[in-house]
Design an enzyme around this catalytic site. Structure first.
Site, PDB file in Angstrom:
ATOM      1  N   CYS A   4      -3.360   4.843   9.517  1.00  0.00           N
ATOM      2  CA  CYS A   4      -2.085   4.290   9.995  1.00  0.00           C
ATOM      3  C   CYS A   4      -1.392   5.221  10.984  1.00  0.00           C
ATOM      4  O   CYS A   4      -0.195   5.093  11.242  1.00  0.00           O
ATOM      5  CB  CYS A   4      -1.164   4.021   8.805  1.00  0.00           C
ATOM      6  SG  CYS A   4      -1.867   2.836   7.646  1.00  0.00           S
TER       7      CYS A   4
ATOM      8  N   CYS B  39       0.844  -1.200   0.000  1.00  0.00           N
ATOM      9  CA  CYS B  39       0.000   0.000   0.000  1.00  0.00           C
ATOM     10  C   CYS B  39       0.879   1.249   0.000  1.00  0.00           C
ATOM     11  O   CYS B  39       0.672   2.179  -0.788  1.00  0.00           O
ATOM     12  CB  CYS B  39      -0.933  -0.015   1.211  1.00  0.00           C
ATOM     13  SG  CYS B  39      -2.115   1.341   1.234  1.00  0.00           S
ATOM     14  N   CYS B  40       1.890   1.273   0.884  1.00  0.00           N
ATOM     15  CA  CYS B  40       2.807   2.420   0.921  1.00  0.00           C
ATOM     16  C   CYS B  40       3.518   2.582  -0.424  1.00  0.00           C
ATOM     17  O   CYS B  40       3.777   3.698  -0.867  1.00  0.00           O
ATOM     18  CB  CYS B  40       3.843   2.252   2.034  1.00  0.00           C
ATOM     19  SG  CYS B  40       3.219   2.572   3.700  1.00  0.00           S
TER      20      CYS B  40
ATOM     21  N   CYS C  47       8.039   3.628   5.399  1.00  0.00           N
ATOM     22  CA  CYS C  47       7.100   3.387   4.304  1.00  0.00           C
ATOM     23  C   CYS C  47       7.794   2.973   3.019  1.00  0.00           C
ATOM     24  O   CYS C  47       7.143   2.634   2.051  1.00  0.00           O
ATOM     25  CB  CYS C  47       6.242   4.622   4.061  1.00  0.00           C
ATOM     26  SG  CYS C  47       7.203   6.055   3.594  1.00  0.00           S
TER      27      CYS C  47
ATOM     28  N   CYS D  25      -0.883   8.780   6.894  1.00  0.00           N
ATOM     29  CA  CYS D  25      -2.258   8.510   6.482  1.00  0.00           C
ATOM     30  C   CYS D  25      -3.130   8.319   7.731  1.00  0.00           C
ATOM     31  O   CYS D  25      -2.673   7.782   8.744  1.00  0.00           O
ATOM     32  CB  CYS D  25      -2.303   7.261   5.622  1.00  0.00           C
ATOM     33  SG  CYS D  25      -1.430   7.434   4.056  1.00  0.00           S
TER      34      CYS D  25
HETATM   35  S1  SF4 Z   1       0.517   4.780   5.564  1.00  0.00           S
HETATM   36 FE1  SF4 Z   1      -1.142   3.217   5.524  1.00  0.00          FE
HETATM   37  S2  SF4 Z   1      -2.770   3.998   4.131  1.00  0.00           S
HETATM   38 FE2  SF4 Z   1      -0.886   5.238   3.832  1.00  0.00          FE
HETATM   39  S3  SF4 Z   1       0.112   4.336   2.119  1.00  0.00           S
HETATM   40 FE3  SF4 Z   1       1.024   3.360   3.932  1.00  0.00          FE
HETATM   41  S4  SF4 Z   1      -0.222   1.544   4.411  1.00  0.00           S
HETATM   42 FE4  SF4 Z   1      -1.357   2.800   2.880  1.00  0.00          FE
END
Ligand code: SF4
Length: 255
Positions: free
Chosen positions: A224, A138-139, A249, A221
């Site tokens: 998170c 996701c990151c 990340c 985010c």
């Molecule tokens: S911080 Fe969380 S929502 Fe944002 S990109 Fe990373 S995993 Fe995805």
């Protein structure tokens, strides 16, 4: 696995954002600010004055210090931000406030919509809670890939990282070569303390994210990021369900 995020955030008064502005602290901040300005001017002199130097602005407190120094001194440094699509409302409010305060427009990069759609359809809307691999994926799609586009063609990447922020940043140099992105990386605030960052913000009346007053020292985010308790590590509120050594990340990964 599910992690409820508190939707109602009560007003709070985080003392870390309001250090006592002693004469000694003011002097240290003035000296360190001058060093940062000199370092940024060095980056411009060595690598170009036509916006080849770019600053990745995550809208955190440290990045507000750098934003202020760059715009106050009208340095030819591009400022960009990544909108992951999952940022807290307070961060969008801050982007708007910065643009109004400094009469500027930040360059915002977004993830590729088709990649997000594929991930969500395969794994679910909040799949980042399920495993470190899914969180890192996701990151990657929301931050790392857009960052690559933002850095394309640039010669220097300025960051607001501090060595004291995390175990993973303990040996952070002021300047290094980023082999992964093939450019120079400057971390002008590497030696700054949290109190020095906030002293600068208070002394110069710099806009900042309202969540910092509610015990969010490090803001990413919304799903998170959580508030921390007094005495907890400043990065404890990021991906709090993971081991501290995995809590980056991928944006600042060493390759
Ligand atoms: S911080 Fe969380 S929502 Fe944002 S990109 Fe990373 S995993 Fe995805």
């Amino acid at each position: 696995m599910s992690f409820g995020v508190t939707m109602l955030r009560p007003a709070a008064n985080n003392p870390a954002t309001k250090p006592e502005l002693t004469a000694k602290l003011k002097a240290v901040v003035a000296a360190k600010s001058a060093e940062v300005l000199a370092l940024l001017k060095t980056a411009i002199a060595e690598f170009g004055s036509n916006y080849e130097v770019t600053f990745a602005n995550s809208m955190g407190a440290e990045d507000m210090v750098l934003t202020d120094i760059i715009l106050r001194n009208q340095l030819p440094i591009e400022i960009f931000s990544l909108d992951t699509g999952r940022l807290p409302a307070e961060t969008y409010d801050l982007i708007a406030e910065v643009e109004k305060t400094y009469d500027t427009r930040l360059k915002i990069f977004f993830p590729r919509s088709e990649t997000i759609e594929e991930y969500v359809r395969s794994h679910g809307i909040n799949a980042f809670y399920e495993s470190v691999d899914l969180r890192k994926a996701c990151c990657h799609m929301r931050k790392v890939e857009p960052l690559g586009r933002a850095l394309k063609g640039k010669k220097v990447w300025i960051t607001g990282m501090r060595a004291a922020q995390a175990e993973t940043r303990a040996d952070l140099p002021v300047r290094e070569f980023d082999a992964g992105n093939k450019l120079e990386k400057f971390n002008p605030l590497s030696s700054w303390s949290e109190a020095e960052v906030w002293a600068y913000i208070r002394l110069h009346k710099v806009p900042y994210n309202a969540l910092h007053d509610q015990f969010y020292p490090s803001i990413g985010c919304a799903p998170c990021t959580r508030a921390i308790a007094v005495g907890e590590d400043v990065r404890a509120g990021r991906w709090w369900w993971e081991d501290p050594n995995s809590k980056e990340c991928g944006i600042h990964a060493k390759k």
